[in-house]
Design a protein around this motif. Structure first.
Motif, PDB file in Angstrom:
ATOM      1  N   LYS A 155       0.838  -1.191   0.000  1.00  0.00           N
ATOM      2  CA  LYS A 155       0.000   0.000   0.000  1.00  0.00           C
ATOM      3  C   LYS A 155       0.875   1.243   0.000  1.00  0.00           C
ATOM      4  CE  LYS A 155      -3.947  -1.813   2.545  1.00  0.00           C
ATOM      5  NZ  LYS A 155      -3.875  -3.038   3.236  1.00  0.00           N
ATOM      6  N   ASP A 156       0.344   2.289  -0.650  1.00  0.00           N
ATOM      7  CA  ASP A 156       1.033   3.566  -0.615  1.00  0.00           C
ATOM      8  C   ASP A 156       0.696   4.289   0.689  1.00  0.00           C
ATOM      9  OD1 ASP A 156      -1.480   5.018  -0.956  1.00  0.00           O
ATOM     10  OD2 ASP A 156      -1.395   4.385  -3.057  1.00  0.00           O
ATOM     11  N   ILE A 157       1.223   5.482   0.860  1.00  0.00           N
ATOM     12  CA  ILE A 157       1.019   6.264   2.087  1.00  0.00           C
ATOM     13  C   ILE A 157      -0.470   6.450   2.387  1.00  0.00           C
ATOM     14  CG2 ILE A 157       1.301   8.582   3.095  1.00  0.00           C
ATOM     15  CD1 ILE A 157       4.011   7.430   3.086  1.00  0.00           C
TER      16      ILE A 157
ATOM     17  N   THR B  35      -9.192  12.879   5.234  1.00  0.00           N
ATOM     18  CA  THR B  35     -10.170  13.865   4.763  1.00  0.00           C
ATOM     19  C   THR B  35      -9.467  15.151   4.339  1.00  0.00           C
ATOM     20  OG1 THR B  35     -11.908  12.967   6.173  1.00  0.00           O
ATOM     21  CG2 THR B  35     -12.183  15.252   5.459  1.00  0.00           C
ATOM     22  N   ALA B  36      -8.495  15.583   5.138  1.00  0.00           N
ATOM     23  CA  ALA B  36      -7.747  16.807   4.826  1.00  0.00           C
ATOM     24  C   ALA B  36      -6.923  16.637   3.549  1.00  0.00           C
ATOM     25  CB  ALA B  36      -6.849  17.181   6.005  1.00  0.00           C
ATOM     26  N   VAL B  37      -6.281  15.490   3.399  1.00  0.00           N
ATOM     27  CA  VAL B  37      -5.487  15.212   2.192  1.00  0.00           C
ATOM     28  C   VAL B  37      -6.384  15.254   0.956  1.00  0.00           C
ATOM     29  CG1 VAL B  37      -4.201  13.387   0.985  1.00  0.00           C
ATOM     30  CG2 VAL B  37      -3.623  13.966   3.347  1.00  0.00           C
ATOM     31  N   GLN B  38      -7.590  14.698   1.079  1.00  0.00           N
ATOM     32  CA  GLN B  38      -8.545  14.732  -0.032  1.00  0.00           C
ATOM     33  C   GLN B  38      -8.977  16.163  -0.325  1.00  0.00           C
ATOM     34  OE1 GLN B  38     -11.354  11.992   1.717  1.00  0.00           O
ATOM     35  NE2 GLN B  38     -10.557  10.249   0.561  1.00  0.00           N
ATOM     36  N   ALA B  39      -9.294  16.931   0.722  1.00  0.00           N
ATOM     37  CA  ALA B  39      -9.750  18.318   0.547  1.00  0.00           C
ATOM     38  C   ALA B  39      -8.664  19.189  -0.095  1.00  0.00           C
ATOM     39  CB  ALA B  39     -10.173  18.911   1.895  1.00  0.00           C
ATOM     40  N   ALA B  40      -7.405  18.888   0.200  1.00  0.00           N
ATOM     41  CA  ALA B  40      -6.296  19.671  -0.350  1.00  0.00           C
ATOM     42  C   ALA B  40      -5.886  19.207  -1.745  1.00  0.00           C
ATOM     43  CB  ALA B  40      -5.091  19.587   0.586  1.00  0.00           C
ATOM     44  N   GLY B  41      -6.449  18.103  -2.202  1.00  0.00           N
ATOM     45  CA  GLY B  41      -6.093  17.587  -3.522  1.00  0.00           C
ATOM     46  C   GLY B  41      -4.712  16.945  -3.559  1.00  0.00           C
ATOM     47  N   LEU B  42      -4.281  16.378  -2.425  1.00  0.00           N
ATOM     48  CA  LEU B  42      -2.941  15.792  -2.336  1.00  0.00           C
ATOM     49  C   LEU B  42      -2.917  14.265  -2.435  1.00  0.00           C
ATOM     50  CD1 LEU B  42      -1.509  18.027   0.530  1.00  0.00           C
ATOM     51  CD2 LEU B  42      -0.942  18.132  -1.906  1.00  0.00           C
ATOM     52  N   VAL B  43      -4.064  13.651  -2.688  1.00  0.00           N
ATOM     53  CA  VAL B  43      -4.125  12.188  -2.751  1.00  0.00           C
ATOM     54  C   VAL B  43      -3.167  11.637  -3.809  1.00  0.00           C
ATOM     55  CG1 VAL B  43      -5.586  10.185  -3.248  1.00  0.00           C
ATOM     56  CG2 VAL B  43      -6.443  12.023  -1.793  1.00  0.00           C
ATOM     57  N   ASP B  44      -3.250  12.177  -5.026  1.00  0.00           N
ATOM     58  CA  ASP B  44      -2.392  11.666  -6.108  1.00  0.00           C
ATOM     59  C   ASP B  44      -0.914  11.844  -5.789  1.00  0.00           C
ATOM     60  OD1 ASP B  44      -4.573  10.817  -7.546  1.00  0.00           O
ATOM     61  OD2 ASP B  44      -4.626  12.557  -8.869  1.00  0.00           O
ATOM     62  N   THR B  45      -0.568  12.958  -5.170  1.00  0.00           N
ATOM     63  CA  THR B  45       0.833  13.191  -4.795  1.00  0.00           C
ATOM     64  C   THR B  45       1.307  12.125  -3.816  1.00  0.00           C
ATOM     65  OG1 THR B  45       0.563  15.562  -5.117  1.00  0.00           O
ATOM     66  CG2 THR B  45       2.432  14.848  -3.754  1.00  0.00           C
ATOM     67  N   LEU B  46       0.511  11.880  -2.765  1.00  0.00           N
ATOM     68  CA  LEU B  46       0.929  10.913  -1.734  1.00  0.00           C
ATOM     69  C   LEU B  46       0.748   9.463  -2.172  1.00  0.00           C
ATOM     70  CD1 LEU B  46      -0.241  12.751   1.498  1.00  0.00           C
ATOM     71  CD2 LEU B  46       2.095  12.452   0.631  1.00  0.00           C
ATOM     72  N   LYS B  47       0.112   9.265  -3.325  1.00  0.00           N
ATOM     73  CA  LYS B  47       0.056   7.934  -3.924  1.00  0.00           C
ATOM     74  C   LYS B  47       1.175   7.775  -4.952  1.00  0.00           C
ATOM     75  CE  LYS B  47      -4.708   6.363  -3.505  1.00  0.00           C
ATOM     76  NZ  LYS B  47      -4.398   4.966  -3.284  1.00  0.00           N
ATOM     77  N   GLY B  48       1.889   8.866  -5.214  1.00  0.00           N
ATOM     78  CA  GLY B  48       2.971   8.877  -6.198  1.00  0.00           C
ATOM     79  C   GLY B  48       4.189   8.104  -5.717  1.00  0.00           C
ATOM     80  N   PRO B  49       5.237   8.093  -6.544  1.00  0.00           N
ATOM     81  CA  PRO B  49       6.399   7.248  -6.269  1.00  0.00           C
ATOM     82  C   PRO B  49       7.191   7.634  -5.023  1.00  0.00           C
ATOM     83  CG  PRO B  49       6.814   8.648  -8.173  1.00  0.00           C
ATOM     84  CD  PRO B  49       5.374   8.837  -7.786  1.00  0.00           C
TER      85      PRO B  49
END
Length: 151
Positions: A21-23, A38-52
């Motif tokens: 699993k990613d972060i 929830t905060a990560v989703q609201a900030a639009g950072l999901v893809d970043t923290l799922k990145g490499p």
């Protein structure tokens, strides 16, 4: 016998890769980071923290977020720029395991610096590190008991 062994090894391999699993997925699975997710989703950072990555995330628990007055937290969740700054202040580039932590200043993804102290336990700014080395595919999570704010 040989077919059974091969099938068993294949099943084990599938099980291991299914657990990877990613972060973000690791935080969701832990169950104690609902507000952070929830905060990560609201900030639009999901893809970043799922990145490499790799990333080192100092992750505040739900209890840490509960220390913030509800009105302040609600306002933060609605202010994407400020929320992004706060969340990325909790992220350090690279994978830093507990055994590699040293006291001093550490540059964050946000651009500011966290102050790490190791006297009487590990602290990041004013937050205590309460659990370390939760491994993810793209980094590591260290659990903290307080939300830290950029200065």
């Amino acid at each position: 016998m040989k077919k059974t062994l091969v099938a068993g090894l294949l099943a084990f391999g599938a099980m291991v890769s299914a657990q990877a699993k990613d972060i973000v997925d690791t935080a969701v699975a832990a169950g104690s980071f609902k507000t952070l997710v929830t905060a990560v989703q609201a900030a639009g950072l999901v893809d970043t923290l799922k990145g490499p990555g790799p990333f080192t995330v100092f992750a505040p628990t739900d209890e840490a977020f509960a220390k913030i007055p509800k009105a302040d937290l609600d306002a933060l969740l609605k202010d994407k720029a400020k929320l992004t700054a706060v969340l990325t202040y909790h992220v350090v580039p690279g994978k830093v395991m507990a055994k590699d932590v040293k006291a001093g200043k550490v540059k964050t993804v946000q651009g500011g610096e966290l102050t790490v102290s190791t006297t009487g336990g590990v602290k990041v700014d004013n937050a205590n590190v309460v659990k370390t080395d939760i491994a993810a595919d793209n980094g590591v999570i260290h659990v903290i008991d307080t939300v830290v704010l950029p200065r």
